[in-house]
Scaffold this motif. Structure first.
Motif, PDB file in Angstrom:
ATOM      1  N   ASN A 129       0.837  -1.199   0.000  1.00  0.00           N
ATOM      2  CA  ASN A 129       0.000   0.000   0.000  1.00  0.00           C
ATOM      3  C   ASN A 129       0.873   1.252   0.000  1.00  0.00           C
ATOM      4  OD1 ASN A 129       0.773   0.610   2.724  1.00  0.00           O
ATOM      5  ND2 ASN A 129      -0.802  -0.809   3.480  1.00  0.00           N
ATOM      6  N   ALA A 130       0.226   2.416  -0.057  1.00  0.00           N
ATOM      7  CA  ALA A 130       0.950   3.681  -0.206  1.00  0.00           C
ATOM      8  C   ALA A 130       1.895   3.935   0.966  1.00  0.00           C
ATOM      9  CB  ALA A 130      -0.028   4.831  -0.364  1.00  0.00           C
ATOM     10  N   THR A 131       1.439   3.655   2.193  1.00  0.00           N
ATOM     11  CA  THR A 131       2.293   3.873   3.362  1.00  0.00           C
ATOM     12  C   THR A 131       3.537   2.998   3.305  1.00  0.00           C
ATOM     13  OG1 THR A 131       0.423   4.509   4.758  1.00  0.00           O
ATOM     14  CG2 THR A 131       2.405   3.722   5.881  1.00  0.00           C
ATOM     15  N   GLN A 132       3.374   1.755   2.898  1.00  0.00           N
ATOM     16  CA  GLN A 132       4.527   0.863   2.795  1.00  0.00           C
ATOM     17  C   GLN A 132       5.492   1.321   1.700  1.00  0.00           C
ATOM     18  OE1 GLN A 132       2.009  -2.629   2.284  1.00  0.00           O
ATOM     19  NE2 GLN A 132       2.789  -3.506   4.205  1.00  0.00           N
ATOM     20  N   ILE A 133       4.947   1.826   0.609  1.00  0.00           N
ATOM     21  CA  ILE A 133       5.798   2.336  -0.474  1.00  0.00           C
ATOM     22  C   ILE A 133       6.575   3.569  -0.007  1.00  0.00           C
ATOM     23  CG2 ILE A 133       5.760   3.458  -2.738  1.00  0.00           C
ATOM     24  CD1 ILE A 133       5.459   0.433  -2.863  1.00  0.00           C
ATOM     25  N   TYR A 134       5.911   4.477   0.699  1.00  0.00           N
ATOM     26  CA  TYR A 134       6.613   5.653   1.220  1.00  0.00           C
ATOM     27  C   TYR A 134       7.693   5.237   2.211  1.00  0.00           C
ATOM     28  CZ  TYR A 134       3.015   8.722  -0.770  1.00  0.00           C
ATOM     29  OH  TYR A 134       2.184   9.398  -1.621  1.00  0.00           O
ATOM     30  N   SER A 135       7.408   4.245   3.037  1.00  0.00           N
ATOM     31  CA  SER A 135       8.392   3.772   4.000  1.00  0.00           C
ATOM     32  C   SER A 135       9.615   3.200   3.286  1.00  0.00           C
ATOM     33  CB  SER A 135       7.764   2.716   4.911  1.00  0.00           C
ATOM     34  OG  SER A 135       8.704   2.243   5.863  1.00  0.00           O
ATOM     35  N   LEU A 136       9.378   2.410   2.230  1.00  0.00           N
ATOM     36  CA  LEU A 136      10.498   1.900   1.443  1.00  0.00           C
ATOM     37  C   LEU A 136      11.311   3.046   0.856  1.00  0.00           C
ATOM     38  CD1 LEU A 136       9.277  -1.180  -0.663  1.00  0.00           C
ATOM     39  CD2 LEU A 136      11.064  -1.125   1.078  1.00  0.00           C
ATOM     40  N   GLY A 137      10.623   4.044   0.311  1.00  0.00           N
ATOM     41  CA  GLY A 137      11.320   5.170  -0.295  1.00  0.00           C
ATOM     42  C   GLY A 137      12.156   5.947   0.693  1.00  0.00           C
ATOM     43  N   ASP A 138      11.670   6.051   1.937  1.00  0.00           N
ATOM     44  CA  ASP A 138      12.379   6.835   2.950  1.00  0.00           C
ATOM     45  C   ASP A 138      13.457   6.053   3.676  1.00  0.00           C
ATOM     46  OD1 ASP A 138      10.737   8.965   2.362  1.00  0.00           O
ATOM     47  OD2 ASP A 138      10.151   9.337   4.431  1.00  0.00           O
ATOM     48  N   THR A 139      13.261   4.740   3.843  1.00  0.00           N
ATOM     49  CA  THR A 139      14.151   3.991   4.739  1.00  0.00           C
ATOM     50  C   THR A 139      14.766   2.735   4.136  1.00  0.00           C
ATOM     51  OG1 THR A 139      12.416   2.554   5.665  1.00  0.00           O
ATOM     52  CG2 THR A 139      12.696   4.736   6.669  1.00  0.00           C
ATOM     53  N   GLY A 140      14.173   2.210   3.061  1.00  0.00           N
ATOM     54  CA  GLY A 140      14.608   0.920   2.536  1.00  0.00           C
ATOM     55  C   GLY A 140      13.921  -0.251   3.213  1.00  0.00           C
ATOM     56  N   TYR A 141      12.973   0.014   4.110  1.00  0.00           N
ATOM     57  CA  TYR A 141      12.213  -1.008   4.829  1.00  0.00           C
ATOM     58  C   TYR A 141      10.725  -0.647   4.792  1.00  0.00           C
ATOM     59  CZ  TYR A 141      16.754  -2.121   7.012  1.00  0.00           C
ATOM     60  OH  TYR A 141      18.068  -2.446   7.240  1.00  0.00           O
ATOM     61  N   TYR A 142       9.888  -1.669   4.999  1.00  0.00           N
ATOM     62  CA  TYR A 142       8.468  -1.421   5.231  1.00  0.00           C
ATOM     63  C   TYR A 142       7.978  -2.384   6.307  1.00  0.00           C
ATOM     64  CZ  TYR A 142       7.189  -5.673   2.600  1.00  0.00           C
ATOM     65  OH  TYR A 142       7.045  -6.970   2.180  1.00  0.00           O
ATOM     66  N   ALA A 143       6.879  -2.060   6.956  1.00  0.00           N
ATOM     67  CA  ALA A 143       6.291  -2.916   7.996  1.00  0.00           C
ATOM     68  C   ALA A 143       5.259  -3.828   7.355  1.00  0.00           C
ATOM     69  CB  ALA A 143       5.657  -2.065   9.086  1.00  0.00           C
ATOM     70  N   ASP A 144       5.429  -5.136   7.554  1.00  0.00           N
ATOM     71  CA  ASP A 144       4.472  -6.085   6.989  1.00  0.00           C
ATOM     72  C   ASP A 144       3.237  -6.195   7.882  1.00  0.00           C
ATOM     73  OD1 ASP A 144       5.194  -7.684   9.140  1.00  0.00           O
ATOM     74  OD2 ASP A 144       6.298  -9.150   7.929  1.00  0.00           O
ATOM     75  N   SER A 145       2.361  -7.152   7.599  1.00  0.00           N
ATOM     76  CA  SER A 145       1.092  -7.260   8.326  1.00  0.00           C
ATOM     77  C   SER A 145       1.281  -7.570   9.802  1.00  0.00           C
ATOM     78  CB  SER A 145       0.220  -8.337   7.680  1.00  0.00           C
ATOM     79  OG  SER A 145       0.902  -9.587   7.658  1.00  0.00           O
TER      80      SER A 145
END
Length: 634
Positions: A129-145
């Motif tokens: 989702n958009a929040t996970q994509i922004y997190s990847l863009g900012d940090t290289g990581y995203y939070a899963d479910s």
């Protein structure tokens, strides 16, 4: 790579004459001698003059920069007949307007490989989702479910003719601490204790400029780090950058000395320019974004991309993905590379029956554009005219240009360039507003009705730009070339530098979210080493694709300026070939190469100027144009 006849266009075109733009004084440096008969001056990016208060040093920097661009244009020049022109030897009419080529600053590859709504087919299996994509863009990581942090997941190994998710997967590249921010725009985010975004530093400055400035004045580099990263920041969030912070050190912590200057070398991934996170107001502050660090985010790469995409390929240029797959230039699914390649190809061949020569407009560079502020609004905590907020306050006031300019005049046409030349922007609440309400953060500004929680939200609202300058070339049609091979050619020289520097950079491994190994040598540049004609042996390292067995079948030589003839006044001994793995600067992924150890002696009768380096094996020769520079001994 083979040696190229550096003709700026087909023989049928008019003869070229020297175009002198600006104060071209020729290379005449206080310490390193001069490159004779230089009539053309390459301006520094956005015309910045960081040493204007010290005219001799500014002249030295300008001359270094002209030398650098001269070599990079030579390295980018396709085989003749070429529709990629050399600005230094081409008549540029005063009505030759520049053209803006623009693309989104947010990573196209992150959206393509991970988003639930990728820009083009095919779909990916992650569907973030958009929040996970922004997190990847900012940090290289995203939070899963399960709220577990996941680093950049694997992506398809096969990307042509399109991404194949049913085949073998590979680690996401580019590697490195900000490698995924690969659209020639990188950023670092400072958050407060409540995890609210306080400041974002956006930069598009090329690493070559900062390496060159460091060679001329490390002290000014330190000053600029301090003034840029502290610009309009609250006093409690100010930092102090020292000379030692920016130096390259060995495993024992000792500075690595650059033989060119006799001073410590520059570390492009120093503590203030490494990674996407800024720590401020703490006992151990760190982080920031001063210049680009993702390995393909270099100016030399941009020029090489322009040269390669000026060639007309059998795929045609109506669609970017078939073209980039056929030409084998750049990285598929970036916003930048496919679009730049298609734009330059179409500038050469607009499919109208008339053709153009193409190159970038001087000053060569990559530039941030003003955001589209139409959907930026205030949150409920900011009411203009109330609570100490000026009545004239606008959401766009958080966008602060720190380096570069909103408007620059084109010295060719005398008119403004068709866009901005912003090099560094800081996004933060203005100090005057914070004096009235110190609790304000960027979350009090909304984009599309949502509070700013990620720098990527901001990056989506602005474009990156380079400026091309096409020149009419009449009706002579460029030849159509077959698609290029993806196989590595043997015995190709890749990069040349002082062995002392190579030995300092290569052992250092860069951090990356995925843990993928990448040598710091991948963040070096193609700034030519200087080889004084003093008859003394100098140690160079030359990387190349392959070596023969026995090694004695390989010969290395330097060529006379502008010639295919060997300079017999320069002797070269190859003593060893060591397997190495790194990303040649400009490449997205590391590969396996060889590092040749050279002992080079330049005789006193060798003329000053740039030299190409040639590797010959069994009469098969490959050349790296203008790889080193021999200064005039004063």
């Amino acid at each position: 790579m083979s040696d190229t006849n550096r003709v700026s266009g087909p023989d049928a075109l008019p003869n070229k004459s020297s175009a002198k733009l600006g104060p071209g004084t020729g290379l005449n440096t206080p310490r390193f001698g001069q490159l004779a008969d230089v009539a053309y001056q390459y301006f520094t990016p956005a015309f910045v003059q960081d040493l204007a208060d010290q005219p001799p040093l500014q002249e030295e920097l300008n001359n270094w920069w002209t030398l650098n661009l001269t070599s990079w244009v030579a390295q980018a020049m396709p085989a003749a007949p070429s529709w990629f022109y050399d600005p230094a030897t081409t008549n540029i009419p005063s009505d030759a307007a520049s053209v803006a080529i623009q693309w989104s600053a947010f990573s196209g590859r992150i959206k393509q490989f991970y988003s639930a709504n990728p820009p083009v087919a095919p779909a990916n299996p992650y569907k973030l989702n958009a929040t996970q994509i922004y997190s990847l863009g900012d940090t290289g990581y995203y939070a899963d479910s399960s709220n577990k942090n996941v680093a950049l997941p694997n992506i398809p190994s096969t990307l042509c003719p399109q991404a194949n998710w049913n085949g073998t997967l590979k680690t996401f590249g580019p590697y490195g601490p900000r490698g995924w921010q690969d659209e020639y725009c990188e950023w670092s985010v400072f958050r407060n204790a409540s995890n609210q975004v306080v400041r974002v530093d956006f930069t598009c400055e090329n690493p070559e400029y900062w390496t060159t400035l460091w060679k001329v004045s490390p002290e000014r580099v330190v000053q600029l780090y301090n003034s840029t990263l502290n610009a309009n920041a609250q006093s409690q969030n100010q930092i102090t950058v020292t000379l030692a912070d920016l130096q390259l050190t060995d495993a024992s912590g000792n500075p690595v000395i650059d033989p060119n200057t006799g001073r410590p070398a520059y570390n492009p991934l120093n503590k203030w320019n490494s990674g996407p996170i800024s720590v401020r107001g703490a006992s151990n502050p760190s982080g920031g974004a001063m210049h680009l660090t993702s390995t393909p985010n270099t100016l030399q790469t941009e020029i090489g991309l322009a040269g390669a995409s000026s060639v007309q390929y059998s795929s045609g240029n109506l669609y970017p993905q078939p073209l980039i797959c056929c030409g084998n230039f750049g990285q598929e699914y970036r916003h930048s590379d496919p679009h730049i390649g298609q734009s330059v190809s179409q500038a050469v061949n607009p499919n109208t029956g008339s053709y153009n020569l193409a190159n970038l407009a001087n000053p060569f560079g990559l530039y941030i554009q003003l955001p589209n502020f139409a959907n930026w609004t205030f949150g409920s905590n900011i009411v203009p005219g109330q609570g100490g907020i000026p009545a004239s306050a606008q959401p766009s006031d958080i966008w602060q240009i720190v380096r570069g300019s909103q408007t620059c005049i084109d010295p060719v046409t005398g008119q403004a360039f068709p866009g901005n030349m912003i090099l560094h922007a800081a996004c933060q609440i203005p100090l005057a507003w914070l004096q009235a309400n110190p609790n304000l953060t960027l979350a009090d500004i909304q984009i599309n009705g949502r509070p700013i929680q990620w720098a990527g939200q901001i990056a989506e609202t602005f474009n990156m730009t380079l400026y091309a300058r096409p020149l009419p070339a009449g009706s002579t049609k460029p030849p159509t070339n077959p698609c290029t091979s993806t196989q590595t050619a043997p015995y190709v020289p890749l990069q040349c530098m002082y062995s002392q520097l190579w030995n300092g950079y290569y052992p250092i491994n860069e951090p990356a979210p995925t843990g993928a190994a990448l040598s710091l040598a991948s963040n070096t540049t193609f700034v030519a080493p200087w080889l004084p004609a003093n008859g003394k042996s100098q140690a160079l390292t030359l990387t190349c694709t392959t070596v023969p067995s026995p090694l004695s079948d390989l010969q290395v030589a330097f060529l006379l300026p502008g010639s295919d003839a060997v300079d017999t006044n320069i002797s070269v001994t190859v003593s060893a070939a060591t397997p190495v793995t790194y990303a040649v600067p400009g490449n997205s992924y590391p590969d396996n190469y060889f590092a040749l150890s050279l002992a080079v002696t330049v005789g006193s009768s060798s003329a000053p100027g740039l030299r190409s380096v040639q590797i010959t094996v069994n009469s098969n020769s490959n050349v790296l144009p203008d790889a080193v520079f021999i200064p005039e001994i004063e």
